[in-house]
Scaffold this motif. Structure first.
Motif, PDB file in Angstrom:
ATOM      1  N   PRO A  66      46.259  40.731  40.881  1.00 27.47           N
ATOM      2  CA  PRO A  66      47.616  40.364  40.113  1.00 27.47           C
ATOM      3  C   PRO A  66      47.253  39.175  38.807  1.00 27.47           C
ATOM      4  CG  PRO A  66      46.941  39.396  42.438  1.00 27.47           C
ATOM      5  CD  PRO A  66      45.933  40.025  42.402  1.00 27.47           C
ATOM      6  N   LYS A  67      48.114  39.013  38.311  1.00 31.09           N
ATOM      7  CA  LYS A  67      48.009  38.295  36.940  1.00 31.09           C
ATOM      8  C   LYS A  67      47.340  36.910  37.156  1.00 31.09           C
ATOM      9  CE  LYS A  67      50.797  41.222  33.877  1.00 31.09           C
ATOM     10  NZ  LYS A  67      49.700  42.054  33.539  1.00 31.09           N
ATOM     11  N   ALA A  68      47.692  36.571  38.177  1.00 29.98           N
ATOM     12  CA  ALA A  68      47.354  35.060  38.563  1.00 29.98           C
ATOM     13  C   ALA A  68      45.988  34.940  38.646  1.00 29.98           C
ATOM     14  CB  ALA A  68      48.057  34.301  39.974  1.00 29.98           C
ATOM     15  N   VAL A  69      45.314  36.070  39.257  1.00 28.97           N
ATOM     16  CA  VAL A  69      43.703  35.932  39.394  1.00 28.97           C
ATOM     17  C   VAL A  69      43.238  36.472  38.036  1.00 28.97           C
ATOM     18  CG1 VAL A  69      41.994  37.068  40.560  1.00 28.97           C
ATOM     19  CG2 VAL A  69      44.292  36.551  41.659  1.00 28.97           C
ATOM     20  N   THR A  70      43.730  37.626  37.397  1.00 30.30           N
ATOM     21  CA  THR A  70      42.914  38.018  36.061  1.00 30.30           C
ATOM     22  C   THR A  70      43.015  36.706  35.080  1.00 30.30           C
ATOM     23  OG1 THR A  70      44.860  39.202  35.475  1.00 30.30           O
ATOM     24  CG2 THR A  70      43.112  40.228  36.633  1.00 30.30           C
ATOM     25  N   ALA A  71      44.125  36.209  35.190  1.00 27.84           N
ATOM     26  CA  ALA A  71      44.328  35.040  34.073  1.00 27.84           C
ATOM     27  C   ALA A  71      42.914  33.999  34.124  1.00 27.84           C
ATOM     28  CB  ALA A  71      45.606  34.222  34.129  1.00 27.84           C
ATOM     29  N   GLN A 121      41.726  40.232  66.980  1.00 29.21           N
ATOM     30  CA  GLN A 121      42.525  39.231  66.101  1.00 29.21           C
ATOM     31  C   GLN A 121      41.983  38.311  65.035  1.00 29.21           C
ATOM     32  OE1 GLN A 121      45.964  38.353  66.981  1.00 29.21           O
ATOM     33  NE2 GLN A 121      45.819  36.694  65.338  1.00 29.21           N
ATOM     34  N   TYR A 122      42.145  38.198  63.928  1.00 29.08           N
ATOM     35  CA  TYR A 122      41.537  37.621  62.811  1.00 29.08           C
ATOM     36  C   TYR A 122      42.139  36.255  62.652  1.00 29.08           C
ATOM     37  CZ  TYR A 122      39.476  42.092  61.905  1.00 29.08           C
ATOM     38  OH  TYR A 122      39.075  43.439  61.954  1.00 29.08           O
ATOM     39  N   THR A 123      41.490  35.234  62.703  1.00 25.50           N
ATOM     40  CA  THR A 123      42.089  33.879  62.058  1.00 25.50           C
ATOM     41  C   THR A 123      41.300  33.348  60.965  1.00 25.50           C
ATOM     42  OG1 THR A 123      41.115  32.743  63.774  1.00 25.50           O
ATOM     43  CG2 THR A 123      43.491  33.367  64.003  1.00 25.50           C
ATOM     44  N   GLY A 124      41.826  33.122  60.010  1.00 25.52           N
ATOM     45  CA  GLY A 124      40.701  32.258  58.714  1.00 25.52           C
ATOM     46  C   GLY A 124      41.348  31.595  57.617  1.00 25.52           C
ATOM     47  N   ALA A 125      40.531  31.451  56.770  1.00 20.82           N
ATOM     48  CA  ALA A 125      41.370  30.672  55.533  1.00 20.82           C
ATOM     49  C   ALA A 125      40.586  31.228  54.407  1.00 20.82           C
ATOM     50  CB  ALA A 125      40.817  29.201  55.868  1.00 20.82           C
ATOM     51  N   VAL A 126      41.496  30.936  53.195  1.00 23.17           N
ATOM     52  CA  VAL A 126      41.047  31.246  51.858  1.00 23.17           C
ATOM     53  C   VAL A 126      41.082  30.025  51.016  1.00 23.17           C
ATOM     54  CG1 VAL A 126      41.417  32.300  49.733  1.00 23.17           C
ATOM     55  CG2 VAL A 126      41.807  33.532  52.038  1.00 23.17           C
ATOM     56  N   ASP A 127      40.010  29.498  50.555  1.00 28.60           N
ATOM     57  CA  ASP A 127      39.973  28.202  49.752  1.00 28.60           C
ATOM     58  C   ASP A 127      39.799  28.539  48.203  1.00 28.60           C
ATOM     59  OD1 ASP A 127      40.089  25.646  49.076  1.00 28.60           O
ATOM     60  OD2 ASP A 127      38.070  25.275  49.627  1.00 28.60           O
ATOM     61  N   VAL A 128      40.596  28.453  47.396  1.00 29.50           N
ATOM     62  CA  VAL A 128      40.232  28.529  45.926  1.00 29.50           C
ATOM     63  C   VAL A 128      40.443  27.003  45.466  1.00 29.50           C
ATOM     64  CG1 VAL A 128      40.874  29.799  43.911  1.00 29.50           C
ATOM     65  CG2 VAL A 128      41.036  30.853  46.035  1.00 29.50           C
ATOM     66  N   ALA A 129      39.235  26.633  44.860  1.00 28.59           N
ATOM     67  CA  ALA A 129      39.087  25.251  44.504  1.00 28.59           C
ATOM     68  C   ALA A 129      39.507  25.329  42.735  1.00 28.59           C
ATOM     69  CB  ALA A 129      37.920  24.737  44.430  1.00 28.59           C
ATOM     70  N   PRO A 131      42.265  23.621  40.180  1.00 28.10           N
ATOM     71  CA  PRO A 131      43.676  22.800  40.290  1.00 28.10           C
ATOM     72  C   PRO A 131      44.934  23.625  39.724  1.00 28.10           C
ATOM     73  CG  PRO A 131      41.612  21.917  39.141  1.00 28.10           C
ATOM     74  CD  PRO A 131      41.121  23.069  39.543  1.00 28.10           C
ATOM     75  N   PHE A 132      45.906  23.171  40.214  1.00 26.43           N
ATOM     76  CA  PHE A 132      47.292  23.749  39.797  1.00 26.43           C
ATOM     77  C   PHE A 132      47.492  25.147  40.219  1.00 26.43           C
ATOM     78  CE2 PHE A 132      46.131  20.623  36.542  1.00 26.43           C
ATOM     79  CZ  PHE A 132      46.981  19.583  37.219  1.00 26.43           C
ATOM     80  N   VAL A 133      46.622  26.095  39.909  1.00 22.68           N
ATOM     81  CA  VAL A 133      46.978  27.419  40.448  1.00 22.68           C
ATOM     82  C   VAL A 133      45.968  28.148  41.671  1.00 22.68           C
ATOM     83  CG1 VAL A 133      47.376  28.153  38.060  1.00 22.68           C
ATOM     84  CG2 VAL A 133      45.087  28.305  38.780  1.00 22.68           C
ATOM     85  N   GLY A 134      45.371  27.250  42.172  1.00 21.87           N
ATOM     86  CA  GLY A 134      44.392  27.535  43.602  1.00 21.87           C
ATOM     87  C   GLY A 134      45.298  28.109  44.585  1.00 21.87           C
ATOM     88  N   GLY A 135      46.517  27.465  44.701  1.00 14.11           N
ATOM     89  CA  GLY A 135      47.518  27.887  45.826  1.00 14.11           C
ATOM     90  C   GLY A 135      47.992  29.602  45.707  1.00 14.11           C
ATOM     91  N   ARG A 136      48.335  29.729  44.241  1.00 11.98           N
ATOM     92  CA  ARG A 136      48.725  30.994  44.018  1.00 11.98           C
ATOM     93  C   ARG A 136      47.811  31.998  44.368  1.00 11.98           C
ATOM     94  NH1 ARG A 136      51.661  30.046  38.923  1.00 11.98           N
ATOM     95  NH2 ARG A 136      49.830  30.926  37.922  1.00 11.98           N
ATOM     96  N   VAL A 137      46.509  31.596  43.665  1.00  7.12           N
ATOM     97  CA  VAL A 137      45.479  32.455  43.764  1.00  7.12           C
ATOM     98  C   VAL A 137      45.065  32.811  45.258  1.00  7.12           C
ATOM     99  CG1 VAL A 137      43.056  33.124  43.233  1.00  7.12           C
ATOM    100  CG2 VAL A 137      44.739  31.900  41.527  1.00  7.12           C
ATOM    101  N   GLU A 138      45.300  31.690  46.110  1.00  8.51           N
ATOM    102  CA  GLU A 138      44.721  31.991  47.535  1.00  8.51           C
ATOM    103  C   GLU A 138      45.733  32.931  48.110  1.00  8.51           C
ATOM    104  OE1 GLU A 138      43.148  27.290  48.176  1.00  8.51           O
ATOM    105  OE2 GLU A 138      45.089  27.796  49.240  1.00  8.51           O
TER     106      GLU A 138
END
Length: 162
Positions: A66-71, A121-129, A131-138
């Motif tokens: 997605p563009k949020a990542v490639t930006a 059953q998979y349970t996990g987390a994605v962390d993108v550090a 600021p401001f756009v990390g949540g969208r990228v996650e």
């Protein structure tokens, strides 16, 4: 902040059959060829008693991002990933860790595989550090992780039947 995910897939075969697959180096080579042929490679494979450790390098082509990542991170993504699985009775317990080369992104998760017809059953987390756009990228990364887990499921069923 991180984004959590849960996902499950069921197989038309037993935990014993699943264990027989994942403890075979050729399975991992075939899995990467089926799910990530342009970018995937098996970096290491090791069996130690009732544990198997697999390190792969996978990737996502920039055109599939997605563009949020490639930006913020142009180009293809390279994703080193390590999975450790242990057989404990009729259950396989696993842990996966992945990162994105050149980006402050980490993926981690637990895997529990149980049942007469194996269910993972998979349970996990994605962390993108970032600021401001990390949540969208996650959120975009979580979508890619689920897509990969589904593709690996489909390839595994094909291997087992083939």
């Amino acid at each position: 902040m991180s984004s959590n995910f849960e996902h499950s897939v069921s197989y038309p075969f037993s935990v014993t059959d699943y264990w027989a697959l994942i403890t075979t180096e050729q399975y991992w080579r075939d899995l990467l060829a089926a799910t990530n042929s342009d970018h995937g490679s098996l970096e290491s494979f090791e069996i130690d008693g009732d544990a198997v450790t697999v390190a792969t390098k996978q990737g996502v082509d920039e055109s599939n991002l997605p563009k949020a990542v490639t930006a913020i991170r142009p180009g293809d993504l390279e994703i080193p990933r390590t999975c450790v699985f242990r057989l404990s009775g009729d259950t396989i317990i696993g842990r996966m860790e992945a990162s994105v080369t050149g980006a402050p992104a980490k993926i981690s998760g637990d895997i529990v595989i149980t049942g007469a017809q194996a269910t993972a059953q998979y349970t996990g987390a994605v962390d993108v550090a970032i600021p401001f756009v990390g949540g969208r990228v996650e959120k975009a990364v979580v979508e890619q992780v689920v897509h990969l887990l589904d593709a690996e499921h489909d390839a595994t069923v094909d291997f087992h039947q083939g």
